[in-house]
Each structure stands twice: as C-alpha cells, then as structure tokens.
Design a protein around this motif. Structure first.
Motif, short mmCIF file in Angstrom:
data_model
loop_
_atom_site.label_atom_id
_atom_site.label_comp_id
_atom_site.label_asym_id
_atom_site.label_seq_id
_atom_site.Cartn_x
_atom_site.Cartn_y
_atom_site.Cartn_z
N SER A 42 -35.48 -2.71 -36.51
CA SER A 42 -34.16 -2.90 -35.77
C SER A 42 -34.30 -1.90 -34.43
O SER A 42 -35.01 -0.99 -34.22
CB SER A 42 -33.04 -2.04 -36.34
OG SER A 42 -33.12 -0.95 -36.77
N THR A 43 -33.54 -2.47 -33.40
CA THR A 43 -33.24 -1.93 -32.11
C THR A 43 -31.87 -1.53 -31.76
O THR A 43 -31.09 -2.85 -32.04
CB THR A 43 -34.08 -2.50 -30.77
OG1 THR A 43 -35.36 -2.75 -31.00
CG2 THR A 43 -33.93 -1.86 -29.74
N GLY A 44 -31.23 -0.47 -31.44
CA GLY A 44 -30.06 -0.30 -31.16
C GLY A 44 -29.95 0.06 -29.61
O GLY A 44 -30.43 0.71 -29.16
N LEU A 45 -28.89 -0.66 -28.91
CA LEU A 45 -28.91 -0.44 -27.29
C LEU A 45 -27.40 -0.08 -27.27
O LEU A 45 -26.55 -0.50 -27.72
CB LEU A 45 -29.02 -1.95 -26.74
CG LEU A 45 -30.25 -2.65 -26.90
CD1 LEU A 45 -30.43 -3.95 -26.07
CD2 LEU A 45 -31.54 -1.85 -26.53
N ASP A 46 -27.17 0.86 -26.06
CA ASP A 46 -26.07 1.40 -25.81
C ASP A 46 -26.15 1.87 -24.25
O ASP A 46 -27.18 2.53 -24.01
CB ASP A 46 -25.52 2.38 -26.65
CG ASP A 46 -23.84 2.56 -26.68
OD1 ASP A 46 -23.26 1.93 -27.70
OD2 ASP A 46 -23.22 2.99 -25.55
N ILE A 47 -24.88 1.68 -23.48
CA ILE A 47 -25.08 2.04 -22.24
C ILE A 47 -24.80 3.79 -22.13
O ILE A 47 -25.03 4.48 -21.22
CB ILE A 47 -23.65 1.22 -21.39
CG1 ILE A 47 -24.32 1.40 -20.09
CG2 ILE A 47 -22.51 1.78 -21.89
CD1 ILE A 47 -23.12 0.70 -19.16
N SER A 48 -24.10 4.23 -23.24
CA SER A 48 -23.79 5.74 -23.17
C SER A 48 -24.86 6.39 -23.80
O SER A 48 -25.40 6.49 -24.68
CB SER A 48 -22.58 5.73 -24.09
OG SER A 48 -22.55 6.97 -24.53
N PRO A 49 -25.37 7.47 -22.86
CA PRO A 49 -26.31 8.53 -23.31
C PRO A 49 -25.94 9.31 -24.54
O PRO A 49 -26.78 9.45 -25.62
CB PRO A 49 -26.68 9.25 -22.18
CG PRO A 49 -26.03 8.53 -21.02
CD PRO A 49 -25.04 7.64 -21.32
N LYS A 50 -24.64 9.78 -24.76
CA LYS A 50 -24.16 10.45 -25.57
C LYS A 50 -24.36 9.55 -27.19
O LYS A 50 -24.68 10.04 -28.03
CB LYS A 50 -22.77 10.70 -25.67
CG LYS A 50 -22.41 11.86 -24.57
CD LYS A 50 -20.82 12.17 -24.62
CE LYS A 50 -20.59 13.34 -23.54
NZ LYS A 50 -19.23 13.19 -23.41
N ALA A 51 -24.08 8.20 -27.01
CA ALA A 51 -24.18 7.54 -28.13
C ALA A 51 -25.64 7.43 -28.79
O ALA A 51 -25.89 7.40 -29.68
CB ALA A 51 -23.62 5.92 -27.67
N ILE A 52 -26.52 7.07 -27.45
CA ILE A 52 -28.01 6.95 -27.94
C ILE A 52 -28.41 8.37 -28.53
O ILE A 52 -28.95 8.22 -29.49
CB ILE A 52 -28.76 6.42 -26.59
CG1 ILE A 52 -28.19 5.06 -26.50
CG2 ILE A 52 -30.23 6.44 -26.92
CD1 ILE A 52 -28.55 4.13 -27.56
N SER A 53 -28.11 9.44 -27.91
CA SER A 53 -28.51 10.69 -28.45
C SER A 53 -28.12 10.80 -29.86
O SER A 53 -28.74 11.22 -30.84
CB SER A 53 -27.90 11.54 -27.53
OG SER A 53 -27.95 12.80 -28.31
#
Ligand SMILES: C[S@@+](CC[C@H](N)C(=O)[O-])C[C@H]1O[C@@H](n2cnc3c(N)ncnc32)[C@H](O)[C@@H]1O
Length: 310
Positions: free
Chosen positions: A136-147
């Motif tokens: 699985s790969t998860g993508l998000d525009i928000s650096p806070k979310a990815i962290s």
C-alpha cells in the motif's frame, strides 16, 4: 441544543470541579462525567486541568486523548490532521473482509488523501492477520498528515512485530498533473485498487449548524478545512489523475452526497466499468464503488447496495 443553566453548572461543580468546563462540549452531566472518566483513565493527573480547559474550548476529545479507535486499531491523532471517523472504518473493514475472504494476495493499493493513514493501515492489519500480502501507498498534500501517517505506521509495526506490513506514505497533490503521468510511466509499480476519503463537504453545509445537517462547531473550529471542504473536483482528479492513468481495476471512494456518486458514474465508460453505491449503517449514502467488468476486482460489486445497470 439544551442551554447550560446556572443550576446545572452548580450541580456539576458539587460533583467535581473538573465537570463544569466539560459541560460546554457535552451539555449534560452524564456525558460530561463519561468524558471525565476517559480523561482520568487515559491521561496523567497533571494533564487533567489542561484537558478539561481545552474541552471547554470545544477541542475534540481525540486531539486531547491523542487516539481514536478505527476498527481493531488505535490511530494516533494530532491537531492539523483529520480525526478518523467510524463511517470510514465501517467501509474499510468491509472492504478488507471482502478481499481477504476471496484470498486476494499481493494486491496493490493506493490510498489518496490518506490523512492519518487509517485506511491503508487497517487494510494492512486485516491482510496480515489473514497471512495475505498487501502493498500500500498513502498520499496526501499535507506534510503534517504524512508525518502522522508514518508515525502511525511505525507505532503499528512496533505493537505488532510478528505482522508483515508493506506500506509507505508520500506527500503528493492530487491536482498535480505529473502524478498521473508518473503512475502511467512506472511500470513495475502497478496499482490494482484506489481508495480515498477525499474532502467532500460543500461550503454551503460547512457553515451550517449540525442541527441543519451541517458540521459540528468543534469540527469547524479545530479540524483542518483542507481535509473537509471539497466536491466533484476531487472525484474528477481521483478518476482522471489516478484510476485511469494507473490502470487500476477497482476503486472505493467515500462520498457525502448522492450528487458525487452520480458525478463519478457519469465520468466512466459503462461498457468497461461497473459502478454502485453503498450506505453506512446510519442509512446515509457513503461510498461510490467501481470495478472493471470481468476483472478480478468485480467482487467489489457485492459491497454495493445499488448498482447502476445502464
Ligand atoms: C477527509 S480527509 C481524510 C483523511 C483520512 N483518509 C481519513 O479517512 O480520516 C481528506 C484528506 O485529503 C487531504 N487533501 C486535501 N487536498 C488534497 C490534495 N489536493 N491532494 C492530496 N491530498 C489532499 C487532506 O490533507 C486530508 O488529509
């Protein structure tokens, strides 16, 4: 919504000094007492005063306690990242149960707008438990979310050292036209299934009170608008910038309105794609689901309450 009277306030204070600030978020002594019990169970004593004061400013309890159950998982929550909802956990569990019961192995999942990472992490958990492999790969525009998603992944791995997890999270903008091109060109990194809970709350509803089918005040005040406000433009990108260029053969997208289901349905060639919709257990329309006909993910049809046949 019941008013907090002076009598109620005094009664709360007689029981405990911690209760009056909790009344603002809870409106009844019973609910405030339940919250106080959770705060006392989950947080050290030195944090109780700060916790009840934050609640009086309508900070969601999950940001204060720092976790939210999501299916069998406990997802860590942080301000700036959407708190996972039960509606999302419900369809994610059904999807994982369906795929694992059919023995799907070595499946490739792309989760767009991943936030805390709750969707791919619950999917990973269910696949691992069934001794099946999910990439699985998860993508998000928000650096806070990815962290936070990466933190949740590490936490999951350390809590479940015997489980295999093949997961990663990356910053990406769904509206970046290079995203689709890159997916098209990366031959070895195929995608079978795309999931997403994109921002889908219409701006006309965002400002309405919850009693008028709008959004809770605490959500408006404390959860990121970036995670909430959106409409068909997100579904357009999910289909045209992810599903089609990646040659995925199935998708499950959370929705908030039937118009978003219709929008997705009208975008797809119905010779190639089957499309259906799913409700949540509260009876609200919750997902639009698509599968390429005669391909292995056509089992997704069984998650639908209604399938469009024309
Ligand atoms: C409704 S939240 C869902 C979060 C998580 N999947 C969940 O179910 O709790 C939507 C997410 O979309 C992300 N987002 C908003 N605009 C985006 C964009 N243009 N590209 C990628 N992600 C975006 C937000 O940062 C937010 O984390």
């Amino acid at each position: 919504m019941p008013r907090i009277t002076n009598k109620l306030f005094r009664k709360a204070k007689e029981i405990s000094n911690y209760l009056p600030p909790l009344l603002k978020a809870n409106r009844s002594i019973e609910k405030a007492q339940l919250e106080l019990k959770w705060i006392k169970e989950e947080l050290p004593r030195k944090e109780w005063v700060s916790a009840v004061n934050q609640r009086s400013k309508l900070v969601p309890l999950q940001y204060i306690l720092r976790t939210q159950p999501f299916g069998e998982l406990n997802i860590i929550c942080r301000k700036g990242v959407l708190i996972p909802r039960w509606e999302t956990a419900e369809w994610t569990e059904s999807l994982a149960n369906l795929l694992t019961s059919h023995g799907f192995d070595d499946l490739n999942l792309l989760d767009a707008c991943t936030g805390s990472g709750c969707i791919p992490l619950l999917m990973q958990h269910k696949f691992s438990k069934s001794c099946l492999k999910l990439n699985s790969t998860g993508l998000d525009i928000s650096p806070k979310a990815i962290s936070l998603a990466k933190y949740n992944l590490e936490k999951y791995k350390s809590n479940n050292p015997t489980f295999y997890v093949h997961s990663n999270f990356e910053i990406a903008d769904l509206f970046d036209p290079r995203l689709g091109v890159e997916l098209h060109e990366t031959k070895e990194n195929t995608v079978d299934l795309v999931t997403s809970n994109p921002p889908y709350v219409l701006s006309k509803d965002y400002t309405k009170s919850v009693l008028r089918f709008g959004v809770e005040k605490s959500v408006r005040l404390h959860e990121p608008a970036l995670a909430l406000l959106g409409d068909n433009e997100f579904y357009d990108q999910l289909i045209n910038n992810l599903v089609i260029p990646s040659r995925a053969i199935g998708f499950v997208f959370e929705v908030g309105y039937i118009s978003q289901v219709q929008f997705v349905r009208e975008m797809l060639d119905n010779e190639v794609w089957g499309v259906g919709l799913r409700y949540d257990s509260a009876g609200n329309v919750r997902c639009v689901i698509g599968w390429q006909k005669d391909k292995k993910l056509s089992v997704l049809e069984s998650m639908c309450k209604e399938v469009f046949n024309d």
